[in-house]
Design an enzyme around this catalytic site. Structure first.
Site, PDB file in Angstrom:
ATOM      1  N   ASP A 135       0.792  -1.248   0.000  1.00  0.00           N
ATOM      2  CA  ASP A 135       0.000   0.000   0.000  1.00  0.00           C
ATOM      3  C   ASP A 135       0.818   1.289   0.000  1.00  0.00           C
ATOM      4  O   ASP A 135       0.492   2.240   0.734  1.00  0.00           O
ATOM      5  CB  ASP A 135      -0.956   0.018   1.213  1.00  0.00           C
ATOM      6  CG  ASP A 135      -1.957  -1.117   1.188  1.00  0.00           C
ATOM      7  OD1 ASP A 135      -1.952  -1.902   0.215  1.00  0.00           O
ATOM      8  OD2 ASP A 135      -2.750  -1.231   2.151  1.00  0.00           O
ATOM      9  N   ASP A 149      -4.486  -0.747  -1.524  1.00  0.00           N
ATOM     10  CA  ASP A 149      -5.753  -0.645  -0.820  1.00  0.00           C
ATOM     11  C   ASP A 149      -6.706  -0.090  -1.886  1.00  0.00           C
ATOM     12  O   ASP A 149      -6.423   0.950  -2.489  1.00  0.00           O
ATOM     13  CB  ASP A 149      -5.571   0.342   0.345  1.00  0.00           C
ATOM     14  CG  ASP A 149      -6.503   0.078   1.508  1.00  0.00           C
ATOM     15  OD1 ASP A 149      -6.842  -1.083   1.766  1.00  0.00           O
ATOM     16  OD2 ASP A 149      -6.892   1.063   2.182  1.00  0.00           O
ATOM     17  N   HIS A 169     -10.599   0.477  -2.461  1.00  0.00           N
ATOM     18  CA  HIS A 169     -11.946   0.424  -1.891  1.00  0.00           C
ATOM     19  C   HIS A 169     -13.013   0.995  -2.821  1.00  0.00           C
ATOM     20  O   HIS A 169     -12.769   1.965  -3.548  1.00  0.00           O
ATOM     21  CB  HIS A 169     -11.992   1.232  -0.589  1.00  0.00           C
ATOM     22  CG  HIS A 169     -11.103   0.718   0.498  1.00  0.00           C
ATOM     23  ND1 HIS A 169     -11.023  -0.616   0.843  1.00  0.00           N
ATOM     24  CD2 HIS A 169     -10.263   1.370   1.353  1.00  0.00           C
ATOM     25  CE1 HIS A 169     -10.169  -0.756   1.845  1.00  0.00           C
ATOM     26  NE2 HIS A 169      -9.693   0.424   2.166  1.00  0.00           N
ATOM     27  N   SER A 215     -15.327   0.683   6.004  1.00  0.00           N
ATOM     28  CA  SER A 215     -14.346   1.255   6.932  1.00  0.00           C
ATOM     29  C   SER A 215     -14.356   2.781   6.920  1.00  0.00           C
ATOM     30  O   SER A 215     -13.666   3.404   7.725  1.00  0.00           O
ATOM     31  CB  SER A 215     -12.932   0.770   6.576  1.00  0.00           C
ATOM     32  OG  SER A 215     -12.414   1.481   5.465  1.00  0.00           O
ATOM     33  N   HIS A 275     -10.663   6.878   1.842  1.00  0.00           N
ATOM     34  CA  HIS A 275      -9.297   6.779   1.315  1.00  0.00           C
ATOM     35  C   HIS A 275      -9.223   5.671   0.273  1.00  0.00           C
ATOM     36  O   HIS A 275     -10.021   4.730   0.290  1.00  0.00           O
ATOM     37  CB  HIS A 275      -8.315   6.485   2.463  1.00  0.00           C
ATOM     38  CG  HIS A 275      -8.534   5.134   3.088  1.00  0.00           C
ATOM     39  ND1 HIS A 275      -9.506   4.911   4.049  1.00  0.00           N
ATOM     40  CD2 HIS A 275      -7.951   3.934   2.853  1.00  0.00           C
ATOM     41  CE1 HIS A 275      -9.492   3.634   4.400  1.00  0.00           C
ATOM     42  NE2 HIS A 275      -8.570   3.008   3.679  1.00  0.00           N
ATOM     43  N   LYS A 324     -11.645  -4.725  -1.784  1.00  0.00           N
ATOM     44  CA  LYS A 324     -12.485  -4.353  -2.934  1.00  0.00           C
ATOM     45  C   LYS A 324     -13.970  -4.448  -2.646  1.00  0.00           C
ATOM     46  O   LYS A 324     -14.780  -3.728  -3.210  1.00  0.00           O
ATOM     47  CB  LYS A 324     -12.145  -5.235  -4.142  1.00  0.00           C
ATOM     48  CG  LYS A 324     -10.779  -4.936  -4.728  1.00  0.00           C
ATOM     49  CD  LYS A 324     -10.526  -5.731  -5.988  1.00  0.00           C
ATOM     50  CE  LYS A 324     -10.184  -7.173  -5.675  1.00  0.00           C
ATOM     51  NZ  LYS A 324      -9.677  -7.907  -6.832  1.00  0.00           N
ATOM     52  N   GLU A 363     -12.380  -6.353   5.043  1.00  0.00           N
ATOM     53  CA  GLU A 363     -11.534  -5.519   5.903  1.00  0.00           C
ATOM     54  C   GLU A 363     -10.399  -4.929   5.072  1.00  0.00           C
ATOM     55  O   GLU A 363     -10.101  -3.744   5.150  1.00  0.00           O
ATOM     56  CB  GLU A 363     -10.977  -6.351   7.059  1.00  0.00           C
ATOM     57  CG  GLU A 363     -10.151  -5.512   8.021  1.00  0.00           C
ATOM     58  CD  GLU A 363      -9.438  -6.357   9.061  1.00  0.00           C
ATOM     59  OE1 GLU A 363      -9.653  -6.096  10.249  1.00  0.00           O
ATOM     60  OE2 GLU A 363      -8.666  -7.257   8.685  1.00  0.00           O
ATOM     61  N   ALA A 400       0.557   0.416   6.262  1.00  0.00           N
ATOM     62  CA  ALA A 400       1.163   0.972   7.466  1.00  0.00           C
ATOM     63  C   ALA A 400       1.524  -0.180   8.413  1.00  0.00           C
ATOM     64  O   ALA A 400       0.826  -1.186   8.464  1.00  0.00           O
ATOM     65  CB  ALA A 400       0.161   1.909   8.155  1.00  0.00           C
ATOM     66  N   CYS A 444      -1.901  -2.746   7.585  1.00  0.00           N
ATOM     67  CA  CYS A 444      -1.760  -3.671   6.461  1.00  0.00           C
ATOM     68  C   CYS A 444      -0.433  -4.421   6.445  1.00  0.00           C
ATOM     69  O   CYS A 444      -0.393  -5.574   6.019  1.00  0.00           O
ATOM     70  CB  CYS A 444      -1.997  -2.922   5.149  1.00  0.00           C
ATOM     71  SG  CYS A 444      -3.732  -2.415   4.989  1.00  0.00           S
TER      72      CYS A 444
HETATM   73  C1  VGL Z   1      -4.520   0.708   5.888  1.00  0.00           C
HETATM   74  C2  VGL Z   1      -6.016   1.724   7.320  1.00  0.00           C
HETATM   75  C3  VGL Z   1      -7.021   1.568   6.420  1.00  0.00           C
HETATM   76  C4  VGL Z   1      -3.126   0.266   5.608  1.00  0.00           C
HETATM   77  C5  VGL Z   1      -5.539   0.535   4.969  1.00  0.00           C
HETATM   78  O1  VGL Z   1      -2.727   0.178   4.412  1.00  0.00           O
HETATM   79  O2  VGL Z   1      -2.381  -0.002   6.571  1.00  0.00           O
HETATM   80  N1  VGL Z   1      -4.770   1.295   7.063  1.00  0.00           N
HETATM   81  N2  VGL Z   1      -6.778   0.977   5.239  1.00  0.00           N
HETATM   82 ZN    ZN Z   2      -8.222   0.951   3.689  1.00  0.00          ZN
END
Ligand code: VGL
Ligand code: ZN
Length: 189
Positions: free
Chosen positions: A9, A47, A49, A55, A66, A93, A98, A126, A130
């Site tokens: 990500d 990521d 979405h 979320s 995001h 997706k 999650e 992060a 993830c």
């Molecule tokens: C992530 C929060 C929401 C990540 C993804 O890539 O760590 N964190 N979506």
């Molecule tokens: Zn996300």
């Protein structure tokens, strides 16, 4: 057997100016770039979405909107232009997926196995979401897993989340190394 670099990500929304900017997220650009030259096989997750992902705070979830599919925020960070990615894997997706782990409802494990990969080096964003989920799942899938500590950064919604994520990963069998150690070919610590 082979080694792979797994970049989690590294996208605009998780870096400076993005919707869910990870503190110092841009600073992984250097180590990620150096690592990328060291690996024959590179997989990168996004990521990815839908606009109404569960979320999102607009849907009662914990995060700002995001990484909406097809938007600038969901594009790879500019530093990824120089990275030769062999496989892009999109997660989160479905509205209710999650989407933290790159292995959730994806072909990632199959792609790695098909390419003879047995050892996965993990970097990206992060650490406490993830990266953590992907590294732990990679262990469960039977890969040897090394997280590159200077090539990840954490959201740290709560102070200590990064440290706790590293502890959780170690407990699951993940090894931790610096990019310098990886590039020098030294074993993980
Ligand atoms: C992530 C929060 C929401 C990540 C993804 O890539 O760590 N964190 N979506
Ligand atoms: Zn996300």
């Amino acid at each position: 057997m082979a080694q792979a670099l797994l970049i989690i990500d590294f996208q605009n929304d998780f870096t400076a100016g993005g919707a869910l900017a990870v503190p110092e997220g841009d600073e992984i650009a250097g180590p990620v770039s150096r690592l990328s030259h060291h690996f024959d096989f590179i997989a990168a997750t996004r990521d990815w979405h839908p606009p109404d992902h569960a979320s999102f705070d607009t849907q009662g979830g914990p995060w700002p909107v995001h990484c909406v599919q097809g938007t600038h925020g969901a594009d790879f960070h500019p530093a990824m232009k120089d990275v030769e990615v062999d496989a892009v894997v999109d997660v989160g997706k479905g509205r209710d997926d999650e989407g933290y782990s790159g292995f959730e409802k994806s072909d990632l494990a199959q792609i790695l196995h098909d390419n003879g990969v047995d050892e996965v080096y993990v970097c990206g964003l992060a650490t406490d979401y993830c990266v953590r989920a992907s590294a732990i799942d990679a262990c469960r899938e039977g890969f040897d897993v090394i997280v590159v500590e200077d090539a990840v950064r954490a959201v740290e919604v709560t102070p200590g989340d990064s440290e706790r994520a590293f502890a959780d990963m170690r407990e699951a069998g993940v090894q931790i190394a610096t990019s310098e150690e990886v590039l020098a070919g030294a074993g993980a610590t």
